[in-house]
Each structure stands twice: as C-alpha cells, then as structure tokens.
Design an enzyme around this catalytic site. Sequence first.
Site: not given
Length: 384
Positions: A142, A168, A179, A258, A379
Amino acid sequence: MKYPLGFLSFGKNIGIKDTSLDFAVIYSDVRCHAAAVFTRNNFPGAPIYVGRDHIKDGYLQAIVINSKNSNVATGEKGIQDSYQICDTLANSLGIAKEDILPSSTGVIGVPLPIEKILTACTSAKENLKPDNLEEVAEAIMTTDTKKKISYRTHSHNGNEGVMYGIAKGAGMIEPNMATMLSYILCDFLPESKDLNGILKRVVDQTYNCITIDSDTSTSDTVVLMCSGKLGFIPDRDFESMLKEIATELSKKIAKDGEGASKLIELNVKNGRDDLQVTKIGKSILNSPLVKTAIYGGDPNWGRFIMAIGKVFDEPIPYDNLEIQLGKISVKGASNETKAKLAEYLKSNEEIMITVELNTGNFQKTFWSCDFTEGYIQENAYYTT
C-alpha cells in the site's frame, strides 16, 4: 532466488484504486499444514474473522489478498463478502473453501468492490504461475516503497528445501498479535508438527518487536504454510530458519516506515523479564520526541530518560541505568560527547541503541524508524 516446491501465485491489477497491482493469490498444489496469528485490535477486519474460522483445523491450500481496501468496519456484509471470495476462488481452484485464507489491506470503512474481486477469483486458476512470489509481494503493497522478501535454504537428507517469506507494512504498525501482512511458505515440516507454537514464539520475538507509530492495525496477519514435500527437519532448525526470515522482514518493515530516513534498532538488556523489557522498549521507540530527535540528529539524551521514566509501573533506579547510542554513553553527556552523538545520528542510516536496566538478565531487541515530515504528509492526506 530459490522457491519452495509446488507453490503457484500471481499478482494483478483489478482496478480497486489505481493501476498498480492490487490482487493476489498464493496456491499450493497440495494441502498444507498451516498456522496463523492475527491482530488483537478489538475491531478486526472481516477477513480476520474468516481466517480464524478457516485456520482452525490447521490446514490451508490457498491465500487470497486484495490491497487498497481493508474490508474493515464494513459490518456483516464485509464478513459475507470475505466468505464469498473464498467460495468463488475455491470453485476456480477446485479446492475446499475452508482451505483458503483471505486478507485485505488498505483504507478502513469502505465496502469492497466485491464484483471486481469475484471476477478476479473466477479466473484465478488461469493466472497462476510457478516461482512468481515477487509479484505477490508487489501486489500487497500500500504505502510501502519497496517489496519485502526474505528466504533461506536448508539441506536435510540430501534434499535442499526453501522457506520463503514476504511482507507488507509501512504505517499503522505496532503488531500486537501475535497495516502488517506476512506470508511464509516452506517445503519442510518441523518434526513436532507444532506450527502454532513455533510461529507464536517467533512472532513474539520479531514482528511483535516492531513499531512504526504505535498504532495496531485492524488487519495484522502472519500465515505459515508448509507442504512437507521434502519431509521433516528438527524443530530447532525449522524455528531458527523461520526466526531469521521473520527478523529480516521485520527490519525491512521498520526501515520502510512511512517517511522514514533511519532504521532504529534498540537492544534492551539486563531487564527483569519480558514484560518489563517490552514496556520500556516500546515506550522509547513510540516516543515522538525520541523519534524526531533521531531524525534531526539532536543529541537530546534527556528524551530517553523521559521515555523510560514514563513507564510509571516499572520504575528503574536512575543509577542502574545505562544508555548508549552506537557505542557512545549518553547519560550525563558533556558538550564534547553531545557533538559526537550528533555526528553519529546525522551520519548513519541505521541507529543502534542499547539500554541496560540492570534489574535482571532478560534482553530483547526492537526495531523502529525515525519520524520525519514525510510521515505527516503521508497520513494527513491518506484518503484525499
């Protein structure tokens, strides 16, 4: 690259969100011994309910995954959609629907584009290819920036077998499951056949030691499938190989957090027990102040003291405490030492932290990443 025998797979785009790969199937040509651990979030995704149901007997033959939409907070309809996906795929593959484990990852609270997924399930068999697991590793991404793959080979009784893992995860990560999604496939079985016990032990020492941002995803899943085509190996060899793969994948997830610019590895040593060490390790790595200081190269060692001290139910005598960045002792650092600390933080992409509690003999390693502007940007506008 080596691959386990008899596993076929594919990843493809079915238009869930964009033109990237967003749907994948892993299939074994024999029914496999299997185990899984799942999120402990109180609002698990619909596929978690179905996965728990289908793994109960300890066997699987296929995994079906969609990305870009997590099928979470979708009510009874979401659960029925997951069962229908398994049913449709089972018809295509000619296997029992109970031998399929579904997974979804992506945005929460949005119904699945079920017709697109069912259409993809109907034609799944014709898309399967051997030695194609890299495509699956890409399809499950993702916000990940790179595929996460790890494998090991093992020779036993003249046979060379393979254990192959993919994962992932980049945000909404502090696994507590077990996630984040991870799938591990193997030719061998451990002699005890105790896949559940082995997997849970390894998960607790690897995936459960990651934190990106302290948020436990609604979809966390780790699945282990073993065909046993090459027979049995000693439990210690099997578990050692599994731990190596899970550790490597855990570090890749943390490094790909991220917006991350640095991987952080924290070794908490000489603690009383697992509970104390884990509380303090997670407190340090979940501190935004610690993570931003590491990003900026700020030798603000007081933030480590704060993060340890705020674990109010695990008081550590200050005089007992030892903290090192790299091999530089930080407690009470002089200006000269602070300059060395700043240089260490700024010049390394992998930051090694050691905290000695001196309350016992237990130790554990944890992984995380720094916080940068990129995390906020990713985010703040995730669905827009």
